[in-house]
Design a protein around this motif. Sequence first.
Motif, short mmCIF file in Angstrom:
data_model
loop_
_atom_site.label_atom_id
_atom_site.label_comp_id
_atom_site.label_asym_id
_atom_site.label_seq_id
_atom_site.Cartn_x
_atom_site.Cartn_y
_atom_site.Cartn_z
N TRP A 1 -14.86 15.80 4.68
CA TRP A 1 -13.89 15.73 5.79
C TRP A 1 -13.59 14.29 6.18
O TRP A 1 -12.43 13.90 6.34
N MET A 2 -14.62 13.47 6.30
CA MET A 2 -14.41 12.08 6.69
C MET A 2 -13.62 11.34 5.63
O MET A 2 -12.70 10.57 5.93
N ARG A 3 -13.96 11.58 4.35
CA ARG A 3 -13.24 10.89 3.28
C ARG A 3 -11.77 11.32 3.28
O ARG A 3 -10.87 10.50 3.04
N ARG A 4 -11.50 12.58 3.52
CA ARG A 4 -10.12 13.03 3.55
C ARG A 4 -9.33 12.38 4.68
O ARG A 4 -8.18 11.97 4.51
N GLN A 5 -9.97 12.28 5.85
CA GLN A 5 -9.30 11.65 6.99
C GLN A 5 -8.96 10.19 6.69
O GLN A 5 -7.84 9.73 6.94
N LEU A 6 -9.92 9.49 6.15
CA LEU A 6 -9.69 8.07 5.84
C LEU A 6 -8.64 7.92 4.75
O LEU A 6 -7.79 7.01 4.79
N ALA A 7 -8.70 8.83 3.75
CA ALA A 7 -7.73 8.74 2.65
C ALA A 7 -6.32 9.01 3.15
O ALA A 7 -5.36 8.31 2.78
N GLU A 8 -6.15 10.02 4.00
CA GLU A 8 -4.82 10.34 4.51
C GLU A 8 -4.28 9.19 5.37
O GLU A 8 -3.09 8.85 5.31
N ARG A 9 -5.16 8.57 6.16
CA ARG A 9 -4.73 7.43 6.99
C ARG A 9 -4.33 6.25 6.10
O ARG A 9 -3.32 5.59 6.33
N ARG A 10 -5.15 6.01 5.07
CA ARG A 10 -4.83 4.89 4.17
C ARG A 10 -3.53 5.12 3.44
O ARG A 10 -2.70 4.21 3.33
N LEU A 11 -3.31 6.33 2.97
CA LEU A 11 -2.08 6.62 2.24
C LEU A 11 -0.86 6.54 3.16
O LEU A 11 0.23 6.08 2.75
#
Length: 923
Positions: free
Chosen positions: A858-868
């Motif tokens: 979940w945390m990795r997805r949140q960070l990835a979506e924000r970065r993208l």
Amino acid sequence: MGFQQLYYTSCEVGLSGFPGFQFNAASDDIPPEVMRRVETLTAYDPPGSVPYNADAQTIAACPVNLCYEPADNGSVLANVVFVGSDYSNRFGNYFAHALVTADLVADLGTTLPIEMWGSPIWARTPVGDTRLAHLPSRPAAGGLLDRAAAGDFLAADRRRREVLPALLTAVVTGMTGQRRSTVLIERDSEAAAHWIAAISYLLPSSLARRMSFATYHHRPSFADLDLVATVPDADVDRGANGFASFVQFDLPAGRASEVRVEPWAELLARIGPVEAGELWAAAARLTGDVPHEPDDWFPLLSAALFDLRDLVKEAGPADVVASAMAGAAWLASQAAELRPDDVARLGALALPFLPDGPAALPGLANLAAAAHGALAHDLAVVVEKRATDLRVASLVDPARAGRQYSDDEIPPPRTPEGRAHAAEQCGRAFYGQVDSAAALRLLEWAAAAGLALNPALLERLGERLIGPMVVARPAGGSAADRLAGAWPELRAGALTHLAAVAEESLERTVEVLSGPFGQGVTKAEAAGWPALADARLVAQGRHAGDQRVDVLARLAARRLARPGGAPARGGAVDPGDTWGDDVPAGARHGGARHSGPSRGGPGHGGPRHPGPRDFVLGADVLRLLWPAGPWTPAEARRVLAEVDPRALAGPPVTWLENAIAREDPGAGAGYLDELDRLRQEVAASPVAASLTGAAAEIIARGADTDRRVAAAARKGPASQAAVLVAELDQLRSADNGSVLRRLERLVDKQSPMLLPEVFATFSARALSAYLRAVEAELRPDHARIDLAARLYYAQYRLRRERSRENRKTGNDLVGFLLGLLVDWRFSTLKTVEHEIHRIDRGAAKEFKDWRDVNAGGWMRRQLAERRLKNEETERRAAHEARRRAQEPGKDHASEPRADGGRGAPPRREDPGQPGPERPRGDR
């Protein structure tokens, strides 16, 4: 030392010092307790029929009580007579003369206590001197009883001889078992004395001296003696209760208690008191002493009886037979302790008296055991021969003999003469009218006994009995399997029959050779029979799957080496052969048996040239070696390489065609690779000219495809792929496995940089087939990282090309690939990213973005979506800035942006770019 004496009566002068019943006189030093025993033992009451005023004649006729009681502190022998009135004229007086001894044998000698009946030494009147001298040892009895008198007494009345065994059994049982008195009711004491004498003479003298008795007692139920006699008018219960409470024999009334008569008592009663002593003496000579337990008497006496031929005549026929059986048992149990001469003599004397027929078996077994135990060779030979005759008769006809007998009942012969006789008797039985079941029983017994039967007979039995039985039950479980190895000649005969069966039915022969009997058939044994040797090879290959092709090659070589190039055929059927007609159907194959030499040979029957439908390797051979089905491609390749091409005609070609035409994509890549190699090797082999139908078409098409692929190789892998795709599109799905596998190998061996060009040649059908083929390698349990990386790069490049068809191929490819990779572990996907990075950084960046959004936590997805999202914003801003810079002099500050704001619009997203998808959870 002699006997101490005592007189007891009612008198005026005695040891008490006053008149009355007392000891009138006694020897010195008699213990008081002994005197009390004498007083009790000699107590006397006259029969109830004697009146108070009885005259002298009546008084003289009253019963005399000769009584005896052995004891360690002094044995007492007394004679008691009724004297009527005493000194005071009081009626009921009696006079007892008692002898006391501490050593009865020393003082009485060979005289038995009962032989003192009527002896003149007995006193009847009191004396004036109260001191009595000792009576000298071994006094002359001078009585009225001896063995002859006892024998005459018994012979005078048949009923006496009939009751004697039960009376003897009762007395001895009461003495040696549970202590119990036997009551004898007789007409007078003289008859009672004769009975006691008869019992004493029938017993061993040692036991006779321990038997307590009384020739008369008024109240026998109160007497604690072994044998108590009385008269009918005494105080004795002669009703049913009396016979139930006591062991009682009322001889005048002909009544007696129930007594189970022992065999030894029957024998002794039959021998009689005159000869019984001689029989006991013979028994003592055998053992040195007489057994104390009566249970041991009968076998010992039976054995001793046959050492006295005159006594054998005295015993009745039934007694002699029973004695012979018992004597044999005793000899068997005592053989190790007896002298061999005694065993041999007594066994030979008893043998003729054993019963006829099966009833003699226990006796024969015991005599055999005795003979072997005592090393009495001559006796063993005679016994074994008679036992063998009975055993053979029971095996030939159990119904007539009663039943079959075990080795425990009739042990096999052990002496050379006995074994030779047994072998001879078996041979006679075989050559007589004996059916197969009886022959089998005889063989089993002879095998267990290790008999050396006639070799020619054994070979004939093996061919006509054992061989058919083995064939009838190839899986084993019959006696024939056990017997086949008992004699080499029997086994040779069975192999002769099996070789004949092999000429007619390879399948049945292989079944036999796969069973217990056949597994022991050696190469040397089968060498003389070509068909049998072939069947043995097939049976070996059937049980060893990895050796089947080797066996097939050897079998082909063997058959090609024969004249005519085909298997030799066996001998003719003998229609007159009726042996074993009761063998189960199917065992004989029409009664066929080989007519050639018993050992067989390659020349029997002569060579037979193959006809138009004869092949070196028939379908039966192939089915037996591969019962589960046709060859695999790998097996077919080995057959092609190892089997002589001349043998690949007929059924082998058909099996080869099945292997070529049969595709099983589900069997895996290895199967398809082998199938492709098989087709190529067949195409290069002379056997290709023999192919027909689908197999020929497949080989021809494959050769054409190979030529076109080879020609396209000069233009590059894309041209090769185009040839294979075109071939794939023309084939049915069920037939495209081989071509599809070649396409897989082409993709696998190309450089990743060339893969977009290769996949650009794929049709929609070819791509779908390819993806189905590699799907298993992209599942989490296989996770082929290199393939995943190569395919991702190919779709990455295809989606960025201008060709619509190529972009569609890329989209189909990425949709298939990511649909599988989403289930991979995150750590595995990182390895895939590194592998893609080695090929193309942009593709690796795109894969990393997809992985973080779709396969991270979940945390990795949140960070990835924000970065993208930030990266997209920056990209759009940069794009807008470049656009404005290309239009100088125009005010762009007031222009609305595509996102509703002002300034430069965001960069147009690449239509082929796989954007972030909905998160699927951390893998």
